[in-house]
Enzyme design. Structure first.
Site, short mmCIF file in Angstrom:
data_model
loop_
_atom_site.label_atom_id
_atom_site.label_comp_id
_atom_site.label_asym_id
_atom_site.label_seq_id
_atom_site.Cartn_x
_atom_site.Cartn_y
_atom_site.Cartn_z
N GLU A 134 33.70 -33.02 6.23
CA GLU A 134 33.80 -34.56 6.88
C GLU A 134 32.46 -34.98 7.07
O GLU A 134 31.52 -34.19 7.05
CB GLU A 134 34.91 -34.74 8.07
CG GLU A 134 36.11 -34.42 7.40
CD GLU A 134 37.33 -34.95 8.75
OE1 GLU A 134 36.64 -35.27 9.79
OE2 GLU A 134 38.31 -34.93 8.45
N HIS A 255 34.31 -46.42 13.34
CA HIS A 255 34.77 -45.61 12.11
C HIS A 255 34.34 -46.54 11.01
O HIS A 255 34.86 -47.56 10.87
CB HIS A 255 36.15 -45.37 12.10
CG HIS A 255 36.49 -44.24 11.21
ND1 HIS A 255 36.57 -44.32 9.75
CD2 HIS A 255 36.81 -42.73 11.31
CE1 HIS A 255 36.54 -43.21 9.23
NE2 HIS A 255 36.89 -42.36 10.35
N ARG A 304 28.91 -40.67 11.34
CA ARG A 304 29.67 -42.06 11.24
C ARG A 304 28.71 -43.09 11.38
O ARG A 304 28.81 -44.32 11.11
CB ARG A 304 30.82 -41.90 11.99
CG ARG A 304 31.82 -40.95 11.31
CD ARG A 304 33.03 -40.83 12.53
NE ARG A 304 34.08 -39.99 11.95
CZ ARG A 304 35.10 -39.60 12.70
NH1 ARG A 304 35.37 -39.81 14.13
NH2 ARG A 304 36.33 -39.02 11.92
N HIS A 365 36.56 -47.07 17.05
CA HIS A 365 37.33 -45.84 16.74
C HIS A 365 37.40 -45.03 17.94
O HIS A 365 38.33 -44.65 18.42
CB HIS A 365 36.89 -45.01 15.64
CG HIS A 365 37.61 -43.79 15.30
ND1 HIS A 365 38.80 -43.99 14.84
CD2 HIS A 365 37.04 -42.53 15.17
CE1 HIS A 365 39.28 -42.63 14.71
NE2 HIS A 365 38.26 -41.87 14.95
N ARG A 400 29.87 -39.18 18.06
CA ARG A 400 30.62 -37.94 17.93
C ARG A 400 30.60 -37.45 16.56
O ARG A 400 30.73 -38.41 15.37
CB ARG A 400 32.11 -38.13 18.20
CG ARG A 400 32.85 -37.19 18.22
CD ARG A 400 34.32 -37.49 18.64
NE ARG A 400 35.13 -38.33 18.02
CZ ARG A 400 35.93 -38.37 16.84
NH1 ARG A 400 35.59 -37.11 16.19
NH2 ARG A 400 36.52 -39.30 16.41
#
Length: 549
Positions: A134, A255, A304, A365, A400
């Site tokens: 990811e 997100h 992100r 998010h 994060r």
């Protein structure tokens, strides 16, 4: 102008009836996601009686919505050092290296414990764990379940384990109100409202020798969020009212790819996991151009914050409300097998990802900040612990890394249980702090206005002007008061965490991670540190800056 100017006053406690019932337990866990249930199970291993209170039903938090998976070093060719490096790069200089080391070194064992509890992760034909990649990861280290239903499987396994243990008492439909403290200042329980319990209005108290906050996030301060409706910042607000230190609240991760549906009234936007990009899907603008190529070495798989900013730039330049995710080249069979949840949700909304582009846009998010803790999950109030999204352990820094959230809940829940078992005092009686101002609650009618104001002025893109306007709007909304009930308590919690976020965002005059200041577009070394917030005994918000060691 002071960054605390124009902000509303906040309550030091919530207006509520006196408790009409009470009960006692060894340890009280507030929240029933991965962090709360894992903590409860480990506390039971220590022989303690545990009560878990949760706001609606046990499975209604954010955990079950997690699609991508859990990041952990489970491949022999991967290393904890590599995972730590990816985590710290994503955190843009604000991660606590010691906390990151704990996460990546203890994480694999915690994931294996989860598997022993019955969590079934996807496996290859030879029986090995199926790993994917990811955003921000430079190795395949994401374990997943049901293709893209990891959170649901984790929640199922933990839920079943908790139900099997008769010494874990579960209290559902319980909204926590305020922390109870003993004469020496130690946490000794909470007040709460439980539908149908005790007196007519349901307000009661649970006394405990230690309290663990695992209440999740605060995404509902925004109009567009992937968080469920219960994510109203209750734990952070409770901790603030009790006098605990909160930190890094300005770092709310958006997100990059929430599903933009025709139903704009929805309180929760469906998530399109970045695991889809990890398997080869591309982000494109309305002309079909892959706009992330050239913006970062990892293109669509950049951290992100980088991808969300890239999308936002396209939206600003084109005036559109979404870009597109192109997964057509992956094929129908692969998409249905690997991403059944995403395929089902998009097709239900009239978009077939096997043949059509998926409209996506950033949505709030994850809160990287929260109640400040040490490596044992201890807050600044003795006896009060925090774990999961409500906590700020230092792992995430300014942004994060994908799929570190479930891992953090697993790792620090175990550490909290171990610390509580080492030194758990006898039950103390709560005392009333006579100098605290009278409590009040906000009118629940402010909720949608607050969400719009925060989205407009303190969302993906911020500036001094937008944040000042938001502060004034929050002050106006705070003047609207109500009588105590669930919706009013939630609205007050939203107002509280939104106020602290705006204060921090106004103060941090730089762009770092998921905090993007249009008027201060680069990161500055002088801001490499943490903003700490507390409410003093007179309900005044205080703010200090702590440089990184």
């Amino acid at each position: 102008m002071s960054p605390l100017a124009d902000l509303p006053e906040l309550p030091r406690r919530l207006a509520a009836a006196d408790p009409g019932w009470s009960e006692t337990t060894d340890v009280l866990v507030v929240g029933s996601g991965v962090a709360g249930l894992t903590a409860a199970l480990h506390l039971r291993e220590q022989g303690l009686h545990v009560t878990v209170v949760t706001k609606v039903n046990i499975d209604d938090g954010s955990t079950r919505w997690a699609q991508g998976g859990i990041a952990a070093v489970l491949d022999p060719l991967d290393t904890p050092a590599a995972h730590a490096n990816d985590t710290e790069i994503a955190g843009v200089g604000l991660c606590d290296p010691a906390a990151v080391r704990v996460l990546v070194e203890e994480g694999p064992l915690r994931v294996r414990e989860l598997m022993r509890l019955g969590a079934a992760f996807d496996r290859n034909a030879d029986g090995s764990l199926m790993l994917t990649r990811e955003g921000g990861h430079r190795a395949d280290r994401i374990v997943h379940a049901g293709g893209d239903a990891t959170g649901a499987e984790v929640q199922r396994a933990l839920h079943e384990a908790v139900r099997r243990d008769p010494w874990i008492r579960l209290v559902e439909h319980a909204l926590v109100l305020d922390l109870l403290r003993a004469a020496d200042g130690r946490a000794c329980g909470i007040t709460l409202h439980v539908l149908g319990e005790g007196s007519e209005d349901g307000v009661g108290a649970i006394l405990a020798r230690a309290v663990v906050l695992a209440t999740g996030g605060m995404g509902q301060i925004y109009s567009s969020t992937t968080n469920p409706s219960v994510s109203t910042g209750d734990g952070v607000a409770l901790a603030l009212r009790a006098g605990a230190v909160v930190t890094d609240v300005e770092f709310v991760q958006f997100h990059p790819t929430s599903f933009v549906t025709a139903d704009l009234s929805s309180v929760q936007r469906p998530l399109i996991s970045e695991a889809l990009r990890g398997e080869g899907a591309h982000l494109v603008d309305e002309s079909g151009k892959r706009f992330m190529v050239g913006q970062h070495e990892l293109a669509e798989l950049a951290p992100r914050d980088v991808v969300a900013k890239g999308i936002h730039r396209v939206l600003r330049s084109t005036g559109a409300d979404h870009v597109y995710l192109d997964a057509r080249h992956l094929g129908n069979d692969f998409l249905e097998q690997r991403f059944p949840t995403i395929v089902a949700s998009t097709r239900a909304a009239g978009v077939d990802p096997a043949t059509e582009l998926i409209p996506v846009a950033p949505a709030a998010h994850y809160a990287s900040g929260g109640v400040r803790t040490d490596l044992a999950g201890r807050t600044s109030i003795p006896g009060l612990y925090a774990c999961g999204e409500v906590a700020c352990t230092g792992v995430h820094g300014a942004n994060r890394l994908a799929s570190n959230s479930l891992l953090e809940g697993l790792v620090f829940a175990r550490r909290i249980a171990d610390d509580i078992a080492r030194d758990l005092p006898e039950q103390a009686d709560p005392v009333t702090v006579g100098s605290a101002p009278a409590g009040w609650v906000a009118d629940p009618a402010i909720r949608s206005e607050l969400q719009r104001a925060m989205t407009r002025g303190a969302g993906v893109l911020r500036s001094a002007d937008s944040l000042t306007a938001t502060a004034k709007e929050l002050s106006r909304l705070a003047e609207q008061r109500a009588t105590p009930h669930n919706a009013a308590w939630e609205a007050t919690n939203l107002l509280t965490v939104a106020t602290v976020l705006v204060a921090a965002a106004r103060t941090r005059r730089e762009t770092r991670g998921c905090h993007w200041r249009e008027d201060f577009p680069v990161a500055e070394d002088e801001w490499r540190g943490h903003l700490l917030h507390t409410l003093d005994r007179k309900a005044q918000l205080t703010q200090t800056f702590e440089e990184m060691a």
